[in-house]
Design an enzyme around this catalytic site. Structure first.
Site, short mmCIF file in Angstrom:
data_model
loop_
_atom_site.label_atom_id
_atom_site.label_comp_id
_atom_site.label_asym_id
_atom_site.label_seq_id
_atom_site.Cartn_x
_atom_site.Cartn_y
_atom_site.Cartn_z
N GLY A 48 0.76 -1.24 0.00
CA GLY A 48 0.00 0.00 0.00
C GLY A 48 0.79 1.29 0.00
N ASP A 104 1.07 3.33 4.58
CA ASP A 104 -0.09 3.99 3.98
C ASP A 104 -1.07 4.43 5.06
OD1 ASP A 104 -0.81 1.39 4.63
OD2 ASP A 104 -1.61 0.88 2.65
N ASP A 107 -3.73 1.58 11.62
CA ASP A 107 -5.07 1.26 12.12
C ASP A 107 -4.92 0.79 13.58
OD1 ASP A 107 -7.93 0.26 10.61
OD2 ASP A 107 -7.39 -0.80 12.42
N PHE A 157 -13.54 2.88 6.46
CA PHE A 157 -12.67 2.18 5.50
C PHE A 157 -12.41 3.10 4.31
CE2 PHE A 157 -11.79 -0.86 2.04
CZ PHE A 157 -10.76 -1.57 2.64
N VAL A 158 -11.15 3.22 3.94
CA VAL A 158 -10.78 4.11 2.84
C VAL A 158 -10.01 3.35 1.76
CG1 VAL A 158 -10.79 6.33 4.06
CG2 VAL A 158 -8.78 4.86 4.24
N ASP A 164 -5.96 -0.47 -0.93
CA ASP A 164 -6.75 -1.37 -1.77
C ASP A 164 -8.03 -1.85 -1.12
OD1 ASP A 164 -5.42 -3.06 0.15
OD2 ASP A 164 -5.98 -4.75 -1.12
P1 IMP Z 1 -2.66 -2.27 11.47
O1 IMP Z 1 -1.53 -3.27 11.60
O2 IMP Z 1 -3.90 -2.74 12.19
O3 IMP Z 1 -2.27 -0.88 11.87
O4 IMP Z 1 -3.11 -2.29 9.97
C1 IMP Z 1 -2.41 -1.61 8.98
C2 IMP Z 1 -2.77 -2.17 7.64
O5 IMP Z 1 -4.16 -2.49 7.53
C3 IMP Z 1 -2.51 -1.14 6.55
O6 IMP Z 1 -1.18 -1.20 6.08
C4 IMP Z 1 -3.52 -1.53 5.50
O7 IMP Z 1 -2.99 -2.53 4.65
C5 IMP Z 1 -4.68 -2.13 6.26
N1 IMP Z 1 -5.78 -1.15 6.44
C6 IMP Z 1 -6.20 -0.62 7.61
N2 IMP Z 1 -7.23 0.24 7.42
C7 IMP Z 1 -7.46 0.26 6.08
C8 IMP Z 1 -8.40 0.98 5.25
O8 IMP Z 1 -9.25 1.78 5.69
N3 IMP Z 1 -8.31 0.74 3.92
C9 IMP Z 1 -7.41 -0.13 3.37
N4 IMP Z 1 -6.52 -0.81 4.10
C10 IMP Z 1 -6.54 -0.63 5.46
#
Ligand code: IMP
Length: 181
Positions: A48, A104, A107, A157-158, A164
């Site tokens: 991403g 990118d 979350d 969600f974006v 993607d």
């Molecule tokens: P984390 O490890 O929970 O912080 O997740 C990070 C990863 O989740 C990002 O690198 C994205 O690949 C995916 N992700 C989280 N939120 C979104 C969203 O709103 N759209 C698309 N991908 C997301």
């Protein structure tokens, strides 16, 4: 308002290319000021972050730097902390380097939490994070709060600008939010 349909969902345009360019410029200016006398190693988290990374590194001013790429996948198996699988492992030595991870979106922060621990274990002098987007309300790992943030959002969600939906729509030049009706 510009909307698109993807896999039965409606998304509306949230950040236009002009706004994204402003966000990138702001992040690049801060990194340029902080790293003027250093030679950072940027670690871009695939897939991403490649779009944001391409814009960000070209907007830096007078920063001598290197760029490398990794691809990871998080699994929540038996452990509550999760486990990071390196699909494309780190190919650059980070020992004694000032590392800036480019993401990118942050979350829950699991990916960044694990990556920072990995870089530190490999001997990085410092590890900071630049993320185009950040969902502060979703953060579960305090140390994963990005040091440089393009734009914050709540928990929607974006898609687009590298982000993607099941592998598609990374090429959209704007960032779109899902409509929750
Ligand atoms: P984390 O490890 O929970 O912080 O997740 C990070 C990863 O989740 C990002 O690198 C994205 O690949 C995916 N992700 C989280 N939120 C979104 C969203 O709103 N759209 C698309 N991908 C997301």
């Amino acid at each position: 308002m510009k909307t698109i349909q993807e896999q039965g969902y409606t998304f509306h345009e949230w950040l236009k290319p002009e706004q994204i360019a402003k966000d990138v410029k702001q992040v690049a200016a801060r990194i340029s000021a902080d790293y003027a006398d250093k030679e950072p190693l940027f670690v871009v988290v695939l897939n991403g972050a490649f779009v944001f990374a391409a814009d960000l590194i070209r907007a830096l001013k007078d920063v001598r730097c290197e760029i490398t790429f990794i691809r990871v996948s998080s699994y929540w198996g038996m452990s509550t902390t999760g486990q990071l699988e390196f699909i494309v492992p780190l190919q650059q030595v980070v020992d004694n380097r000032d590392v800036i991870i480019i993401e990118d979106i942050v979350d829950s922060g699991l990916t960044i939490h694990q990556l920072k621990a990995h870089m530190r274990a490999q001997g990085a002098t410092s590890v900071r994070v630049a993320s185009m987007l950040f969902k502060p309300g979703k953060l579960e790992y305090e140390d994963a709060k990005p040091d440089y943030i393009g734009h914050e959002l709540t928990d929607e969600f974006v898609i687009g600008y590298g982000l993607d939906f099941d592998g598609f729509v990374r090429n959209l030049p704007s960032i779109y939010k899902v409509d929750n009706e």
